[in-house]
Motif scaffolding. Sequence first.
Motif, PDB file in Angstrom:
ATOM      1  N   GLN A  44      -8.069   3.773   7.770  1.00 16.40           N
ATOM      2  CA  GLN A  44      -6.908   3.754   8.662  1.00 16.40           C
ATOM      3  C   GLN A  44      -6.025   2.542   8.348  1.00 16.40           C
ATOM      4  OE1 GLN A  44      -9.078   3.687  12.340  1.00 16.40           O
ATOM      5  NE2 GLN A  44      -8.343   5.723  12.905  1.00 16.40           N
ATOM      6  N   TYR A  45      -6.646   1.425   8.089  1.00 16.13           N
ATOM      7  CA  TYR A  45      -5.901   0.206   7.778  1.00 16.13           C
ATOM      8  C   TYR A  45      -5.107   0.371   6.485  1.00 16.13           C
ATOM      9  CZ  TYR A  45      -4.867  -4.696   6.956  1.00 16.13           C
ATOM     10  OH  TYR A  45      -4.223  -5.877   6.728  1.00 16.13           O
ATOM     11  N   ARG A  46      -5.737   0.922   5.467  1.00 13.23           N
ATOM     12  CA  ARG A  46      -5.037   1.159   4.192  1.00 13.23           C
ATOM     13  C   ARG A  46      -3.857   2.111   4.391  1.00 13.23           C
ATOM     14  NH1 ARG A  46     -10.508   2.057   2.167  1.00 13.23           N
ATOM     15  NH2 ARG A  46     -11.300   0.020   1.596  1.00 13.23           N
ATOM     16  N   ARG A  47      -4.087   3.138   5.198  1.00 14.83           N
ATOM     17  CA  ARG A  47      -2.985   4.086   5.465  1.00 14.83           C
ATOM     18  C   ARG A  47      -1.847   3.406   6.204  1.00 14.83           C
ATOM     19  NH1 ARG A  47      -7.182   8.391   6.757  1.00 14.83           N
ATOM     20  NH2 ARG A  47      -7.225   9.576   4.827  1.00 14.83           N
ATOM     21  N   SER A  48      -2.165   2.521   7.145  1.00 17.13           N
ATOM     22  CA  SER A  48      -1.120   1.833   7.908  1.00 17.13           C
ATOM     23  C   SER A  48      -0.283   0.918   7.003  1.00 17.13           C
ATOM     24  CB  SER A  48      -1.736   1.031   9.053  1.00 17.13           C
ATOM     25  OG  SER A  48      -2.373  -0.146   8.597  1.00 17.13           O
ATOM     26  N   LEU A  49      -0.867   0.466   5.905  1.00 16.77           N
ATOM     27  CA  LEU A  49      -0.142  -0.371   4.956  1.00 16.77           C
ATOM     28  C   LEU A  49       0.581   0.460   3.900  1.00 16.77           C
ATOM     29  CD1 LEU A  49      -2.763  -3.208   4.337  1.00 16.77           C
ATOM     30  CD2 LEU A  49      -0.762  -3.280   5.829  1.00 16.77           C
ATOM     31  N   GLY A  50       0.364   1.765   3.916  1.00 20.99           N
ATOM     32  CA  GLY A  50       0.974   2.634   2.915  1.00 20.99           C
ATOM     33  C   GLY A  50       0.276   2.612   1.583  1.00 20.99           C
ATOM     34  N   LEU A  51      -0.973   2.172   1.570  1.00 18.96           N
ATOM     35  CA  LEU A  51      -1.711   2.089   0.305  1.00 18.96           C
ATOM     36  C   LEU A  51      -2.439   3.373  -0.039  1.00 18.96           C
ATOM     37  CD1 LEU A  51      -3.243  -1.460   0.800  1.00 18.96           C
ATOM     38  CD2 LEU A  51      -1.241  -0.836  -0.557  1.00 18.96           C
ATOM     39  N   VAL A  52      -2.609   4.253   0.966  1.00 17.51           N
ATOM     40  CA  VAL A  52      -3.302   5.524   0.777  1.00 17.51           C
ATOM     41  C   VAL A  52      -2.473   6.620   1.421  1.00 17.51           C
ATOM     42  CG1 VAL A  52      -5.407   6.816   1.344  1.00 17.51           C
ATOM     43  CG2 VAL A  52      -5.573   4.393   0.830  1.00 17.51           C
TER      44      VAL A  52
END
Length: 53
Positions: A44-52
Amino acid sequence: MELFYGRGWDDVGMGEFMKMLYAYLVWYRDKRCKSDLGYMSPMQYRRSLGLVA
């Protein structure tokens, strides 16, 4: 430690162990909540940063 602690492994075959290990790694990577990440899972954290995607 979480996967191995307090469990007897005598009755677990290699195939079953591999399935258990895979399930644990998926949980650890995708689902567990971390306070350092604002109580989001690492995914979820990676998605919130736009990394995934």
